[in-house]
Design a protein around this motif. Structure first.
Motif, short mmCIF file in Angstrom:
data_model
loop_
_atom_site.label_atom_id
_atom_site.label_comp_id
_atom_site.label_asym_id
_atom_site.label_seq_id
_atom_site.Cartn_x
_atom_site.Cartn_y
_atom_site.Cartn_z
N ASP A 171 0.86 -1.19 0.00
CA ASP A 171 0.00 0.00 0.00
C ASP A 171 0.90 1.24 0.00
O ASP A 171 1.59 1.53 0.98
CB ASP A 171 -0.90 -0.02 1.24
CG ASP A 171 -1.92 1.10 1.25
OD1 ASP A 171 -1.54 2.25 0.93
OD2 ASP A 171 -3.09 0.85 1.58
N GLU A 172 0.91 1.97 -1.11
CA GLU A 172 1.83 3.10 -1.27
C GLU A 172 1.55 4.23 -0.27
O GLU A 172 2.47 4.87 0.23
CB GLU A 172 1.74 3.64 -2.71
CG GLU A 172 2.28 2.67 -3.75
CD GLU A 172 3.76 2.38 -3.56
OE1 GLU A 172 4.52 3.34 -3.36
OE2 GLU A 172 4.15 1.21 -3.61
N VAL A 173 0.27 4.48 0.01
CA VAL A 173 -0.08 5.54 0.96
C VAL A 173 0.43 5.17 2.36
O VAL A 173 1.02 5.99 3.06
CB VAL A 173 -1.61 5.78 0.99
CG1 VAL A 173 -1.97 6.80 2.06
CG2 VAL A 173 -2.10 6.26 -0.38
N MET A 174 0.21 3.92 2.74
CA MET A 174 0.69 3.47 4.05
C MET A 174 2.21 3.53 4.12
O MET A 174 2.78 3.91 5.14
CB MET A 174 0.20 2.05 4.33
CG MET A 174 0.54 1.57 5.75
SD MET A 174 0.08 -0.17 6.06
CE MET A 174 -1.70 -0.04 5.92
N ALA A 175 2.88 3.15 3.03
CA ALA A 175 4.34 3.21 3.01
C ALA A 175 4.85 4.63 3.25
O ALA A 175 5.82 4.83 3.98
CB ALA A 175 4.86 2.68 1.67
N SER A 176 4.16 5.61 2.67
CA SER A 176 4.55 7.01 2.87
C SER A 176 4.37 7.43 4.33
O SER A 176 5.20 8.15 4.90
CB SER A 176 3.72 7.93 1.97
OG SER A 176 3.98 7.67 0.61
N LYS A 177 3.27 6.98 4.93
CA LYS A 177 3.01 7.31 6.33
C LYS A 177 4.06 6.66 7.24
O LYS A 177 4.53 7.26 8.20
CB LYS A 177 1.61 6.82 6.74
CG LYS A 177 0.47 7.51 6.01
CD LYS A 177 0.36 8.97 6.39
CE LYS A 177 -0.88 9.61 5.74
NZ LYS A 177 -0.96 11.07 6.06
N ILE A 178 4.43 5.42 6.93
CA ILE A 178 5.45 4.72 7.70
C ILE A 178 6.79 5.44 7.58
O ILE A 178 7.52 5.61 8.56
CB ILE A 178 5.56 3.26 7.24
CG1 ILE A 178 4.31 2.47 7.64
CG2 ILE A 178 6.81 2.59 7.83
CD1 ILE A 178 4.22 1.09 7.03
N GLU A 179 7.12 5.87 6.37
CA GLU A 179 8.36 6.60 6.15
C GLU A 179 8.41 7.86 7.00
O GLU A 179 9.43 8.17 7.63
CB GLU A 179 8.49 6.95 4.67
CG GLU A 179 9.80 7.63 4.30
CD GLU A 179 9.93 7.80 2.79
OE1 GLU A 179 10.37 6.86 2.13
OE2 GLU A 179 9.55 8.90 2.30
N SER A 180 7.29 8.59 7.06
CA SER A 180 7.21 9.81 7.88
C SER A 180 7.37 9.48 9.35
O SER A 180 8.05 10.20 10.10
CB SER A 180 5.88 10.52 7.63
OG SER A 180 5.77 10.93 6.29
N GLU A 181 6.72 8.41 9.78
CA GLU A 181 6.81 8.00 11.18
C GLU A 181 8.25 7.67 11.58
O GLU A 181 8.74 8.11 12.62
CB GLU A 181 5.91 6.77 11.41
CG GLU A 181 6.23 5.94 12.64
CD GLU A 181 5.93 6.64 13.96
OE1 GLU A 181 6.47 6.22 14.99
OE2 GLU A 181 5.17 7.65 13.94
#
Length: 335
Positions: free
Chosen positions: A104-114
């Motif tokens: 999930d690309e959106v989730m991956a972006s959120k994880i990267e930010s976290e």
């Protein structure tokens, strides 16, 4: 854009000097500061959202390592790698935070930010499937180790991989040493690194035993029990059927077992079978399946050890470590 919190802000909130804030946040022992004052400074820093790892450690909050994986099924032997990494991290006073973004690309972006915004000391980027990455989806400037994968575009990132070619070589050499000459292979999908490595080990073991590899005995079963079952039936339609079959996973070996039973043949009296992964089903099947242990636990532990060494600027023995699995010989391949 949010205002960056400074030591001056913390000093104002805590009612102390900026020098006191600096001494507390940097853990200085050169000046004796009252515990009540230290607590006031740390509480103020935390409430203001001051982003500093030393604050977290001074507060007694756990240090954290992130492990990011792109997908994991309900039961996947790669869980052993994650569990071993979690235990090794905790033994070094780190908590392992696991993120599974499941493509999930959106989730991956959120994880990267976290990860980039949180109190993380390092990253283990993992794949449940041994493979080469075209790119690493979650990126950070933190120390990073690749687990069960490599990065084509960034060979500088250290990686931990299974020695699949050696594992397959051990399995097939075990068969050739017992006198088997016609040895078939049921491989996974050819584009996968694990399939390629295990097939290469199979061929090299045959060559070293002065056996010419025969394409008729090389079957792609796509990690599928059903396909392994069908390919095994097809192998026994050959004028000279195999004397032994090397299955590149224990799951495919179960399909092979079913086909052999349907043909009225016995293992190992009529045909020997060797698997790969050494999952629980290998020891519980009848006859018990000879299999190569996939060293996920050792890999997970080594990933944390390598990351900690990298975080401490210690040199690594190699940027690409391969971990060997043991061949577990059972009755499916013993004459």
């Amino acid at each position: 854009m949010a205002k960056k919190i400074t030591m001056s802000d913390i000093a104002a909130a805590a009612g102390v000097s900026q020098s006191t804030v600096s001494l507390v946040l940097n853990g200085s022992t050169s000046v004796k500061i009252a515990q009540a004052t230290k607590r006031k400074v740390l509480d103020s820093a935390e409430s203001l959202g001051y982003n500093n790892k030393k604050v977290a450690h001074a507060l007694g909050l756990p240090k954290k390592i992130a492990i990011v994986i792109n997908g994991l099924s309900s039961y996947d032997p790669f869980i052993d790698a994650i569990n071993a990494a979690r235990e090794e991290a905790w033994s070094n006073d780190y908590i392992l935070a696991t993120f599974n973004y499941g493509h999930d690309e959106v989730m991956a972006s959120k994880i990267e930010s976290e990860i980039n915004g949180g109190d993380y000391a390092g990253l283990i980027y993992a794949s449940s499937m041994t493979r080469e990455l075209s790119q690493q989806r979650v990126n950070t400037s933190l120390p990073t180790i690749l687990l069960n994968c490599t990065n084509e575009s960034n060979s500088d990132t250290p990686s931990i991989l299974p020695a699949d070619m050696i594992g397959a070589y051990k399995a097939v050499s075990h068969l050739t040493k017992q006198g088997y000459r016609r040895i078939a292979i049921l491989s996974g999908e050819n584009w996968m690194l694990a399939s390629q490595q295990r097939s290469e080990g199979y061929r090299q073991a045959l060559i070293d035993a002065d056996i010419l590899p025969n394409d008729d005995y090389c079957r792609e079963a796509n990690w599928s029990l059903k396909e392994a079952h069908q390919q095994t039936l097809d192998l026994f339609q050959l004028a000279q059927p195999p004397q032994a079959i090397f299955c590149c996973s224990d799951f495919m070996a179960m399909g092979c077992y079913q086909a052999i039973a349907e043909l009225g043949l016995k293992i190992p009296q009529d045909v020997a079978v060797v698997g790969y992964d050494n999952q629980q089903i290998a020891s519980e099947s009848f006859p018990a399946l000879t299999s190569v242990d996939l060293p996920y636990s050792d890999m997970g532990k080594l990933a944390v050890e390598s990351l900690l060494a990298q975080m401490e600027d210690q040199p690594l023995l190699s940027h690409r470590r391969k971990v060997e699995g043991e061949l577990i010989v059972r009755s499916s391949s013993s004459q």
